[in-house]
Design a protein around this motif. Structure first.
Motif, PDB file in Angstrom:
ATOM      1  N   TYR A  52      40.476  10.975  20.111  1.00  5.08           N
ATOM      2  CA  TYR A  52      39.832   9.835  19.448  1.00  5.08           C
ATOM      3  C   TYR A  52      39.615  10.145  17.961  1.00  5.08           C
ATOM      4  O   TYR A  52      39.914   9.333  17.093  1.00  5.08           O
ATOM      5  CB  TYR A  52      38.504   9.532  20.146  1.00  5.08           C
ATOM      6  CG  TYR A  52      37.709   8.407  19.525  1.00  5.08           C
ATOM      7  CD1 TYR A  52      38.076   7.073  19.725  1.00  5.08           C
ATOM      8  CD2 TYR A  52      36.596   8.663  18.727  1.00  5.08           C
ATOM      9  CE1 TYR A  52      37.350   6.032  19.156  1.00  5.08           C
ATOM     10  CE2 TYR A  52      35.865   7.637  18.157  1.00  5.08           C
ATOM     11  CZ  TYR A  52      36.243   6.328  18.373  1.00  5.08           C
ATOM     12  OH  TYR A  52      35.532   5.305  17.809  1.00  5.08           O
ATOM     13  N   GLU A  53      39.131  11.368  17.709  1.00  5.29           N
ATOM     14  CA  GLU A  53      38.900  11.764  16.302  1.00  5.29           C
ATOM     15  C   GLU A  53      40.194  11.773  15.505  1.00  5.29           C
ATOM     16  O   GLU A  53      40.220  11.471  14.317  1.00  5.29           O
ATOM     17  CB  GLU A  53      38.261  13.152  16.249  1.00  5.29           C
ATOM     18  CG  GLU A  53      36.766  13.105  16.481  1.00  5.29           C
ATOM     19  CD  GLU A  53      36.177  14.473  16.795  1.00  5.29           C
ATOM     20  OE1 GLU A  53      36.680  15.469  16.273  1.00  5.29           O
ATOM     21  OE2 GLU A  53      35.209  14.505  17.579  1.00  5.29           O
ATOM     22  N   MET A  62      39.053   5.595  25.654  1.00  8.42           N
ATOM     23  CA  MET A  62      37.901   6.475  25.932  1.00  8.42           C
ATOM     24  C   MET A  62      37.157   5.962  27.147  1.00  8.42           C
ATOM     25  O   MET A  62      36.688   6.714  27.991  1.00  8.42           O
ATOM     26  CB  MET A  62      36.927   6.471  24.743  1.00  8.42           C
ATOM     27  CG  MET A  62      37.247   7.446  23.657  1.00  8.42           C
ATOM     28  SD  MET A  62      35.764   7.995  22.793  1.00  8.42           S
ATOM     29  CE  MET A  62      35.232   6.542  21.927  1.00  8.42           C
ATOM     30  N   GLY A  98      19.750   2.028  22.432  1.00  9.73           N
ATOM     31  CA  GLY A  98      20.880   1.812  21.525  1.00  9.73           C
ATOM     32  C   GLY A  98      22.116   2.605  21.915  1.00  9.73           C
ATOM     33  O   GLY A  98      23.199   2.384  21.377  1.00  9.73           O
ATOM     34  N   LEU A 100      24.797   4.092  24.827  1.00 12.63           N
ATOM     35  CA  LEU A 100      25.308   3.790  26.172  1.00 12.63           C
ATOM     36  C   LEU A 100      26.037   4.969  26.810  1.00 12.63           C
ATOM     37  O   LEU A 100      26.578   4.858  27.900  1.00 12.63           O
ATOM     38  CB  LEU A 100      26.262   2.586  26.087  1.00 12.63           C
ATOM     39  CG  LEU A 100      25.649   1.317  25.485  1.00 12.63           C
ATOM     40  CD1 LEU A 100      26.694   0.228  25.335  1.00 12.63           C
ATOM     41  CD2 LEU A 100      24.487   0.828  26.349  1.00 12.63           C
ATOM     42  N   HIS A 101      26.089   6.103  26.119  1.00 16.37           N
ATOM     43  CA  HIS A 101      26.802   7.265  26.674  1.00 16.37           C
ATOM     44  C   HIS A 101      25.990   7.858  27.826  1.00 16.37           C
ATOM     45  O   HIS A 101      24.829   8.205  27.646  1.00 16.37           O
ATOM     46  CB  HIS A 101      26.993   8.329  25.585  1.00 16.37           C
ATOM     47  CG  HIS A 101      27.893   7.890  24.478  1.00 16.37           C
ATOM     48  ND1 HIS A 101      27.425   7.170  23.407  1.00 16.37           N
ATOM     49  CD2 HIS A 101      29.226   8.052  24.282  1.00 16.37           C
ATOM     50  CE1 HIS A 101      28.449   6.917  22.590  1.00 16.37           C
ATOM     51  NE2 HIS A 101      29.547   7.435  23.099  1.00 16.37           N
ATOM     52  N   ASP A 102      26.632   7.974  28.992  1.00 20.65           N
ATOM     53  CA  ASP A 102      25.842   8.495  30.114  1.00 20.65           C
ATOM     54  C   ASP A 102      26.489   9.639  30.883  1.00 20.65           C
ATOM     55  O   ASP A 102      25.913  10.136  31.845  1.00 20.65           O
ATOM     56  CB  ASP A 102      25.459   7.373  31.095  1.00 20.65           C
ATOM     57  CG  ASP A 102      26.652   6.782  31.837  1.00 20.65           C
ATOM     58  OD1 ASP A 102      27.800   7.167  31.539  1.00 20.65           O
ATOM     59  OD2 ASP A 102      26.422   5.939  32.721  1.00 20.65           O
ATOM     60  N   GLY A 104      27.187  12.839  29.968  1.00 16.11           N
ATOM     61  CA  GLY A 104      26.427  14.078  29.798  1.00 16.11           C
ATOM     62  C   GLY A 104      25.070  13.981  30.473  1.00 16.11           C
ATOM     63  O   GLY A 104      24.641  14.896  31.184  1.00 16.11           O
ATOM     64  N   SER A 145      18.560  11.990  26.161  1.00 14.76           N
ATOM     65  CA  SER A 145      19.922  12.277  25.715  1.00 14.76           C
ATOM     66  C   SER A 145      20.323  11.279  24.633  1.00 14.76           C
ATOM     67  O   SER A 145      19.968  10.094  24.711  1.00 14.76           O
ATOM     68  CB  SER A 145      20.863  12.153  26.922  1.00 14.76           C
ATOM     69  OG  SER A 145      22.202  12.362  26.542  1.00 14.76           O
ATOM     70  N   THR A 149      24.642   9.758  16.089  1.00 12.12           N
ATOM     71  CA  THR A 149      23.714  10.129  15.018  1.00 12.12           C
ATOM     72  C   THR A 149      22.788   8.946  14.698  1.00 12.12           C
ATOM     73  O   THR A 149      21.687   9.132  14.206  1.00 12.12           O
ATOM     74  CB  THR A 149      24.487  10.558  13.752  1.00 12.12           C
ATOM     75  OG1 THR A 149      25.556   9.630  13.547  1.00 12.12           O
ATOM     76  CG2 THR A 149      25.069  11.935  13.889  1.00 12.12           C
ATOM     77  N   GLY A 177      22.219  16.473  23.715  1.00 11.58           N
ATOM     78  CA  GLY A 177      23.299  15.547  23.354  1.00 11.58           C
ATOM     79  C   GLY A 177      24.067  16.143  22.197  1.00 11.58           C
ATOM     80  O   GLY A 177      23.518  16.971  21.454  1.00 11.58           O
TER      81      GLY A 177
END
Ligand code: B1M
Length: 210
Positions: A52-53, A62, A98, A100-102, A104, A145, A149, A177
């Protein structure tokens, strides 16, 4: 190609059925669940992040990779938690508002559950009020988590809300995180920071013993 290679490839390509099948095959052949997790699933997500980077893949790819990983994690979970014993503490865990990453967060929750802690999974995009409520419902550890940034700063607001509710002494607060550091944890008044899921297990034990 080894089973671990197959698993990594399936996750990177977002093939959930193939990822689940590789985990099942690996377990049937006696590969340790932790090895499938670290060398298969976590390594695959690191590769996804790098692609992705580098602009090789975009958000939809992703997302399908994450779905494949979650499917495979579901199969691994019973193995990861089966050594669980009586609850050694009650941990409320969530990804901050804010965000939504879950993946980890789910891993940390699973490892804690497997280590004997009772888990209150608050989910993703969790506002301060929900963490406050969890302490009222008996959580003695709050684990937050954040992967962005832009959302990690919400951790400070959540700690502040817990303090304003007069509950700061009733729960240890730990954070983690990808963008989080120990310096940041100290800065915002958290009780600790863990770099990964096994570190989170050690940290929960430490803060509860302190
Ligand atoms: Co997102 N994303 N994403 N994403 N995503 C990152 C985080 C990013 C680094 C990618 C990049 O640019 N290289 C970047 C953040 C940049 C930044 O802020 N510095 C990013 C971005 C920008 C975004 C969007 C803004 C993209 C967009 O829409 N333009 C968007 C934001 C959506 C939102 O949250 N509001 C977005 C969306 C998504 C998807 C939905 C597509 C998907 C998430 C799916 C899901 O989680 N269900 C996704 C994914 C998959 C990623 C990457 C590729 C992988 C994250 C992951 O699951 N890693 C990620 C790139 C990367 O990390 N290299 C990226 C695997 C996981 C096992 O590791 O989550 O770090 P991690 O957890 C570890 C530790 O950090 C620690 O233990 C875990 C296990 O070892 N840990 C804790 C985590 N929480 C803890 C709590 C603790 C202790 C330890 O408590 C004490």
């Amino acid at each position: 190609m080894t089973i671990i290679d197959e698993l990594r490839e399936a996750v990177v390509e977002g093939q959930q059925k193939a990822a689940v099948a590789s985990v099942e095959k690996g377990l049937a052949e006696g590969i340790d669940a932790g090895t499938l997790l670290r060398e298969g699933l976590i390594a695959a997500m690191a590769q996804v992040g790098q692609l992705y980077e580098e602009g090789e893949i975009f958000v939809p790819e992703m997302l399908v990779a994450a779905r494949a990983m979650n499917g495979a994690l579901g199969v691994l979970k019973p193995r990861l938690v089966e050594q669980g014993v009586e609850a050694a503490g009650k941990v409320a865990i969530g990804t901050v508002q804010g965000d939504l990453h879950d993946i980890g967060k789910n891993l940390v929750a699973m490892m804690l559950e497997g280590s004997g802690f009772e888990i209150m999974d608050l989910g993703v995009d969790v506002p301060a009020a929900k963490f406050v409520q969890a302490i009222r419902e008996g959580a003695n550890v709050v684990a937050m988590s954040a992967l962005l940034t832009t959302t990690m700063t919400n951790m400070q607001a959540i700690i502040e809300a817990i303090r304003e509710a007069g509950l700061r002494d009733q729960a240890r607060i730990i954070i983690g995180g990808a963008p989080i550091t120990k310096t940041y944890a100290d800065e915002i008044g958290a009780d600790g920071y863990a770099v990964d899921a096994s570190g989170a297990v050690r940290l929960v034990r430490e803060v509860l013993a302190a």
